[in-house]
Structure formats: structure tokens, C-alpha cells
Design a protein around this motif. Sequence first.
Motif, PDB file in Angstrom:
ATOM      1  N   ARG A  92      35.870  50.101  47.508  1.00 39.79           N
ATOM      2  CA  ARG A  92      35.455  48.890  46.800  1.00 39.79           C
ATOM      3  C   ARG A  92      34.870  47.975  47.862  1.00 39.79           C
ATOM      4  O   ARG A  92      35.580  47.425  48.698  1.00 39.79           O
ATOM      5  N   VAL A  94      33.471  44.794  48.891  1.00 42.84           N
ATOM      6  CA  VAL A  94      33.430  43.399  48.429  1.00 42.84           C
ATOM      7  C   VAL A  94      32.113  42.728  48.789  1.00 42.84           C
ATOM      8  O   VAL A  94      31.591  41.900  48.035  1.00 42.84           O
ATOM      9  N   THR A 131      39.623  47.934  37.879  1.00 38.89           N
ATOM     10  CA  THR A 131      39.673  46.890  36.847  1.00 38.89           C
ATOM     11  C   THR A 131      40.601  47.309  35.713  1.00 38.89           C
ATOM     12  O   THR A 131      41.446  46.536  35.256  1.00 38.89           O
ATOM     13  N   GLN A 134      44.322  47.373  37.033  1.00 42.03           N
ATOM     14  CA  GLN A 134      44.864  46.048  37.315  1.00 42.03           C
ATOM     15  C   GLN A 134      44.994  45.196  36.056  1.00 42.03           C
ATOM     16  O   GLN A 134      45.915  44.384  35.949  1.00 42.03           O
ATOM     17  N   LEU A 256      40.134  38.889  38.427  1.00 39.99           N
ATOM     18  CA  LEU A 256      39.078  39.426  39.275  1.00 39.99           C
ATOM     19  C   LEU A 256      39.638  40.684  39.928  1.00 39.99           C
ATOM     20  O   LEU A 256      40.736  40.647  40.500  1.00 39.99           O
ATOM     21  N   VAL A 257      38.913  41.777  39.832  1.00 40.89           N
ATOM     22  CA  VAL A 257      39.392  43.022  40.421  1.00 40.89           C
ATOM     23  C   VAL A 257      39.506  42.868  41.931  1.00 40.89           C
ATOM     24  O   VAL A 257      38.655  42.252  42.577  1.00 40.89           O
ATOM     25  N   LYS A 258      40.582  43.415  42.496  1.00 38.51           N
ATOM     26  CA  LYS A 258      40.833  43.302  43.934  1.00 38.51           C
ATOM     27  C   LYS A 258      40.800  44.691  44.573  1.00 38.51           C
ATOM     28  O   LYS A 258      41.257  45.666  43.975  1.00 38.51           O
ATOM     29  N   PRO A 259      40.282  44.789  45.799  1.00 35.08           N
ATOM     30  CA  PRO A 259      40.347  46.070  46.502  1.00 35.08           C
ATOM     31  C   PRO A 259      41.805  46.479  46.686  1.00 35.08           C
ATOM     32  O   PRO A 259      42.660  45.639  46.969  1.00 35.08           O
ATOM     33  N   ASN A 260      42.088  47.753  46.488  1.00 31.59           N
ATOM     34  CA  ASN A 260      43.450  48.242  46.663  1.00 31.59           C
ATOM     35  C   ASN A 260      43.376  49.742  46.913  1.00 31.59           C
ATOM     36  O   ASN A 260      43.188  50.526  45.979  1.00 31.59           O
TER      37      ASN A 260
END
Length: 310
Positions: A92, A94, A131, A134, A256-260
Motif C-alpha cells: 500500500r 501511501v 479497506t 478494516q 481511511l484505509v491504513k497500511p498494514n
Amino acid sequence: MSQNLQLAITAFGGPETLKLQHTSVPTPNDNQALVKVAFAGVNPIDAKTRAGLGWGAEKIKDSLPWVPGFDAAGTIVSDAGAFKAGDRVVGRIVEGGGYGQYLCADLDALSRIPDGVSFEQAACLPVAGLTALQALELADVQAGDRVLVLAGAGGVGHIAIQLGKAKGAEVFASCSSANTDFVSSLGATALDYRDQALDAQVQDIDVLIDLMGGDVGEAALACVKAGGRVVTVPTITAPRIIDAAKEKGIEAQGMLVKPNTQQLDMLTAAIEAKSLLVEITKIYPLEQGVQAHVDIQSGRTRGKILLEMP
């Protein structure tokens, strides 16, 4: 010197503002790896950013031309950190840059792609897969919950259906008549939004995963029982949905989708185990990225659209 072919947003506007450009291959810093991109996902956020809408556009307005692409799958070019040259990775991204042959990615944003997973499959996951995952976690979906997913045939929706079913939820999903068989095959009860209003088709929903926002998202609140939970993903209309839900005694929140990378590893492992299917509706060469944006902004695509790098 090697050249890096990219597709850049040159001005805010329609798909035609995307233009090919040649730049030098970037040089990674100590905390980055140089990745030769194989495939990049095309997401609704890309089209909204290109149109000048939302947080993404605000962030890049002084940086045009700017290369979109928040998810990419490819190959490590040279040893970096724990990665070796030739390792297959997905991330991901950003900062964007996926719409290009090469990009520098933070080491902590990258996950290795398992042997049983293709570049194409992996490239579907960093935005859409995370997305979906999460959103379900934020809504605290539990076994036995009745969950309604709006736009169930889309990139996020078709993954959210499967992850919801895996949690033991009863899943309903809105779609067009052309996609009812597809949505049903994923284990959801398909609701044709053109047939009749959603609240005439389903009631007493515990969790609404709103991937549409606006008028559609607000109307779907009528399906949710008092005390239900809503996660609304489109950031532009999130305040409206949250306010409308509050008036109905429903808890709503935006995300908001977060990198993970741990979650990304879980998703790629699920694909390898064949417990998660990703639907790829179209793969365009990078040079046809304008058409990919025409498709994605129509809001009628099934599954994922990818760009393939030359």
C-alpha cells in the motif's frame, strides 16, 4: 540511463488529464526499496483525486504532475533491508507512484507475495482488500450479525462479502441485476437496487458497510435497526452520513484505509489457501490508463481493474 515510464495527473479534471511521462528511475533512501512494478490497482480514489476531489487532491494540488497508484505489486530490484533482489512484493503505497515502471517504497509498507499468489491477485489487495478488512473490523462484525454491503460487486464490496461470511455473518449486498449471480456466488443475498428500494428488500440490519455514500448511503440507513453500526468509506460524504445516522439512533463512523502489512499477509495467505477470491474484470496496459479511469469512475465495474506496466 534507464527510463521510468509513468502515467501522471497533469491537471485536475477528466481522464484526459492523465498523460504519459518519462522520468529517471528513482533512487531509494536507506529505509526504502526500489520496486520494478508489474501491476498497479486502479481505485475510485484515483479518479476522485484526478478530478480534484477529496483529501488526496488537497494533498497533491501543489505537486502536479503527480503519479497516482496507491497499490502496486512487483519485484525488488536490489537488496534492501530484509528483502533480496528478485523478491516478489506488494504494498500500500501511501505516496502514490504505482502508475509507473519503478517506484521507491518504504520497507515497512511491503509484504512478500506467497508462491501461490500471482502479481495480478496481489495487486488487488492493498487498497480494496485492506479497506474491506478494516471496515469490518471497525464495525466489530460478529458471527450472526446481519451485514449489508453497498456496491457488493465492486472491488471492495466483493472482498467484504467474503470476509464477512468468514466471520460467520449473514451478508446482504446491493448490486445491479447483471451482478446478482456473481454476488450470490460469493455467499451473499443479492439485492437488486434497481428492482425496489433496499429498505423494502431487507430490514433489521446490524451493520451497514457503506461503499457508496451520498444519497445511496443515506437511503440505506433505513435498513439498519436502532443501535446498529455503520462504517461509511467515501470521505467526501462521510459527515452527511454520520449526521443522518445519529438522528436515527445509529452509530456511524468514517474511515481511511491504513497500511498494514500483517493484514496484507493475511489476505495474500487467504488467496493462496483459496478461501478468498479476487475478481479481476479488466487489465489495461499502462498506456491505456485513461480508459481505465473512464471505467472506474462509472461506478459500474465488477471486481478490480489493473494496469500492467510495460
